[in-house]
Design a protein around this motif. Structure first.
Motif, short mmCIF file in Angstrom:
data_model
loop_
_atom_site.label_atom_id
_atom_site.label_comp_id
_atom_site.label_asym_id
_atom_site.label_seq_id
_atom_site.Cartn_x
_atom_site.Cartn_y
_atom_site.Cartn_z
N ARG A 133 -5.51 -2.63 -2.51
CA ARG A 133 -4.64 -1.65 -3.17
C ARG A 133 -3.20 -2.14 -3.29
O ARG A 133 -2.55 -1.90 -4.32
CB ARG A 133 -4.68 -0.31 -2.42
N TYR A 134 -2.67 -2.79 -2.23
CA TYR A 134 -1.23 -3.06 -2.19
C TYR A 134 -0.86 -4.54 -2.24
O TYR A 134 0.33 -4.86 -2.36
CB TYR A 134 -0.62 -2.44 -0.94
N ALA A 138 1.90 -6.12 1.94
CA ALA A 138 1.47 -4.98 2.75
C ALA A 138 0.31 -5.36 3.66
O ALA A 138 0.22 -4.89 4.81
CB ALA A 138 1.06 -3.82 1.83
N ALA A 452 -3.03 5.65 2.14
CA ALA A 452 -3.71 4.66 1.30
C ALA A 452 -5.06 5.17 0.82
O ALA A 452 -5.55 4.77 -0.24
CB ALA A 452 -3.88 3.35 2.07
N THR A 459 3.07 3.84 -3.42
CA THR A 459 3.22 2.58 -4.14
C THR A 459 3.16 1.39 -3.18
O THR A 459 3.19 1.54 -1.95
CB THR A 459 4.56 2.56 -4.88
N ARG A 460 3.08 0.22 -3.78
CA ARG A 460 3.05 -1.02 -3.00
C ARG A 460 4.32 -1.19 -2.18
O ARG A 460 4.28 -1.59 -1.01
CB ARG A 460 2.87 -2.21 -3.96
N THR A 464 4.44 -1.21 2.02
CA THR A 464 4.94 -2.42 2.70
C THR A 464 6.10 -2.10 3.62
O THR A 464 6.14 -2.58 4.77
CB THR A 464 5.38 -3.46 1.65
#
Length: 680
Positions: A133-134, A138, A452, A459-460, A464
């Motif tokens: 996903r990220y 992350a 998540a 968002t990414r 992170t």
């Protein structure tokens, strides 16, 4: 605390007996598990030589074995040895808050586990979800957090166990630290996750039998005199056992300031130990579709009885006799250092049950330690082999190579965790300080990880940086509070309750704010279908993907791949397949079952939080000291809960797995008969 930990000059059992138990139990359990793994492979078609079996047990574990494995993984030394310590320090409020600090995390993991099955049906680790996903940044952040969680959790158990064994048998703590994980390495490396499920069951069965034995034997001892006798003896020595912060200084009240503060710290620390521990995610991935929620929630309810019943009886019994000739330290003082090191329970057992009881206690410590270590080993080996080696070092690695790296990772983790535990011991760390520091270190990833799976708008950038900023915030609050309240930042001041509690709250909760703000900076929406790019690893060598489609009647069909298609594990990061072409591998009926279980999981979580946080303990947080009858009823329910736990995680798994057990028995009997005929 240094390496010179002693038991006030008293050796409870001989050094030879200690070495014999430590080595003998390791060999015994290793042999039993290896035999069980061979039987599984020969008669139940379960081969740990594949990644799917090694890491997630082919996603075939039933409700009973799931409950037993989760219960065993969560039954650390804390719930046994240290529940008695906190009852000794704070009174009967300590074990109650200890029990309430164990349930809701497992119930939460049941909801997250079934949601993962809905959205990421072929995930192997929680980090795999983050990476898809990220992205890389992350993924690295959460990889570090997961490793820290496993390393500190496992090392703290080995540290405590080695110090206890040193005090009980005079074995040098370095030798104990080396021997504790030694036997675990072999069966974990060979058997993988399913081996840990099997050994978890054996550990659970033996440990619960011993816990019930200790509780009833101590309570019925003539020096204690049963429920009313324990109450009378604690009341008789009340003046000599005044507890600051408790109502009237009594051991028999739920109004305990220090106990409730410790209970809150415990809740944050335990939440991190579950959500940020890859082992609990792997166990949920390994379960059958209909086993995740009932298995986890059965364990969540059952675990409550261990610290509550055992801690109450042992802790109060120790208070009643610690100034009598029965106690091993008499006529010397039972020091605060010995209390914090966990010697309340072994000293009370020695005083009331003798050498036989101490040997049984040694076995209980071994059960708790090896269960924790085996779970940590398989989690760390999966991270190193799958999330590190496969992702960044050798993306084209075959299934056979991943298994080889997993085996090496188990051995590497054993060596590393042994050395790290020794360093902690020489550095003066003890279980209390680690318990206060660990939630600050690992809690910052809890909410971003949950989001998540639950929030498509994280968002990414948020995933992170929110954990990093959360850790910095928690650390700053912890140290600043210690400085402002106690004038300096030292090992002693950072081990105070309030700085740790405020730091834990900041580390756990602030990432939610950071995630909201950072996600609002550059908003985006994630398509949950992207998670379907993660597929099962089923081949021993790289081979093409088979396309899975769902037919009109709800069954699945497969389309043979072309030679140019990618391997299953490569598909996890492939970008050539359009999102609209990704099809969920589970049929509609299965998805409907999972959605129903998801709703049930959240309802169960809410009920457990309401009962164990509010409805049960808070009405008793008042100016009230337990009477004889109320205390007898309170302790009786706590002991009955232990028997419920035994039925739920020892008896029920046998019934639940009766057909597999029978298949294995028939296979062994057939092989034996064939061997006998051949020999004749």
């Amino acid at each position: 605390m240094s390496s010179e930990i002693s038991s006030a000059g008293v050796t409870l059992i001989s050094q030879g007996t200690g070495y014999g138990l430590l080595i003998g139990l390791g060999i015994l359990f290793c042999g039993v598990i290896l035999i069980a793994v061979k039987i599984q492979k020969a008669y139940l078609d379960e081969d740990s030589g594949t990644s799917e079996m090694f890491m997630v047990a082919n996603r075939s574990v039933g409700t009973g074995l799931t409950a037993s494995a989760v219960f065993s993984s969560w039954m650390w030394i804390n719930e046994t040895v240290f529940s008695a310590v906190f009852c000794y320090r704070f009174g009967l409020a300590g074990p109650m808050w200890y029990g309430s600090g164990l349930c809701f995390q497992i119930a939460l993991m049941a909801a997250l586990g079934v949601l993962a099955k809905l959205r990421v049906p072929y995930a192997h680790t929680s980090l795999e979800i983050i990476r898809l996903r990220y992205g890389k940044a992350a993924h690295v952040v959460f990889l570090v957090l997961n490793l820290c969680c496993n390393i500190f959790g496992c090392a703290s158990m080995i540290l405590t166990g080695s110090q206890l064994i040193h005090g009980i048998a005079g074995i040098h703590f370095v030798a104990a630290t080396v021997l504790i994980p030694l036997g675990v390495v072999l069966y974990t490396a060979v058997g993988g996750l399913k081996a840990t499920f099997l050994t978890d069951y054996l550990h659970t069965a033996v440990a619960l039998i011993l816990i019930i034995y200790f509780t009833l034997s101590i309570l019925s001892h003539e020096a204690i005199g049963g429920l009313y006798g324990l109450y009378d003896k604690v009341t008789a020595v009340a003046a000599d056992n005044y507890i600051p912060g408790n109502y009237q200084g009594s051991l028999l009240t739920m109004k305990s300031h220090d106990a409730i503060i410790w209970g809150l710290i415990l809740k944050f620390g335990n939440l991190a130990l579950v959500v940020m521990d890859t082992a609990f995610w792997q166990k949920s991935f390994a379960t059958e579709v209909n086993a995740t929620v009932p298995g986890y929630n059965l364990a969540a309810v059952a675990i409550f009885g261990v610290p509550w019943g055992l801690g109450t009886v042992v802790g109060l019994a120790a208070r009643a006799i610690h100034d009598t000739p029965l106690f091993p330290t008499w006529p010397g003082e039972f020091t605060q250092g010995e209390v914090l090191s966990g010697f309340v329970m072994p000293y009370a057992i020695q005083a009331l049950l003798g050498t036989q009881g101490v040997i049984a206690f040694f076995v209980l410590v071994f059960m708790a330690l090896t269960s924790t270590v085996s779970s940590s080993m398989i989690a760390v080996s999966s991270i190193l082999s799958f999330d590190l080696y496969k992702t960044y070092i050798n993306p084209a690695a075959s299934d056979r190579r991943i298994i080889r790296v997993s085996h090496l990772s188990v051995a590497f983790h054993a060596v590393f965790i042994t050395g790290f535990s020794i360093v902690l011991n020489y550095g003066g760390a003890n279980m209390t300080w680690i318990g206060y520091f660990r939630p600050i270190l690992t809690s910052s990833g809890i909410l971003p990880l949950i989001l998540a799976l639950t929030w498509s708008r994280q968002t990414r950038l948020a995933a992170t940086w929110a954990p990093i900023l959360g850790f910095v915030s928690g650390l700053a609050v912890w140290l600043a509070t210690a400085k402002s309240m106690y004038g300096s930042i030292t090992l002693a001041t950072t081990m105070k309750e309030c700085p740790s509690l405020y730091g834990s709250i900041a580390a756990c909760c602030s990432p939610a704010l950071y995630s909201l703000l950072l996600s609002a900076y550059r908003p985006s929406t994630f398509d949950w279908r992207e998670f379907l790019r993660i597929t099962a690893v089923t081949q021993s060598e790289p081979s093409p993907v088979t396309t899975i489609t769902t037919t009109g009647d709800g069954t699945t069909d497969t389309t043979p791949p072309s030679p140019s298609e990618k391997t299953p594990i490569e598909t996890a990061t492939a970008t050539t397949i359009e999102t609209d072409d990704l099809v969920h591998p589970l049929d509609k009926q299965t998805l409907a079952h999972l959605a129903r279980w998801y709703r049930i999981a959240w309802v169960t979580f809410g009920v457990l939080v309401l009962l164990t946080f509010v409805a049960w303990p808070l009405p008793l947080y008042r100016d009230y000291i337990f009477g004889r009858a109320f205390f007898a009823g309170w302790t009786t329910v706590a002991i009955a809960w232990q028997f419920f736990a035994f039925g739920a995680v020892v008896v029920y798994p046998v019934y639940d797995g009766r057909w597999e057990i029978w298949r294995g028995v028939r296979g062994v009997m057939g092989s034996v008969r064939g061997w006998l005929k051949k020999s004749k």
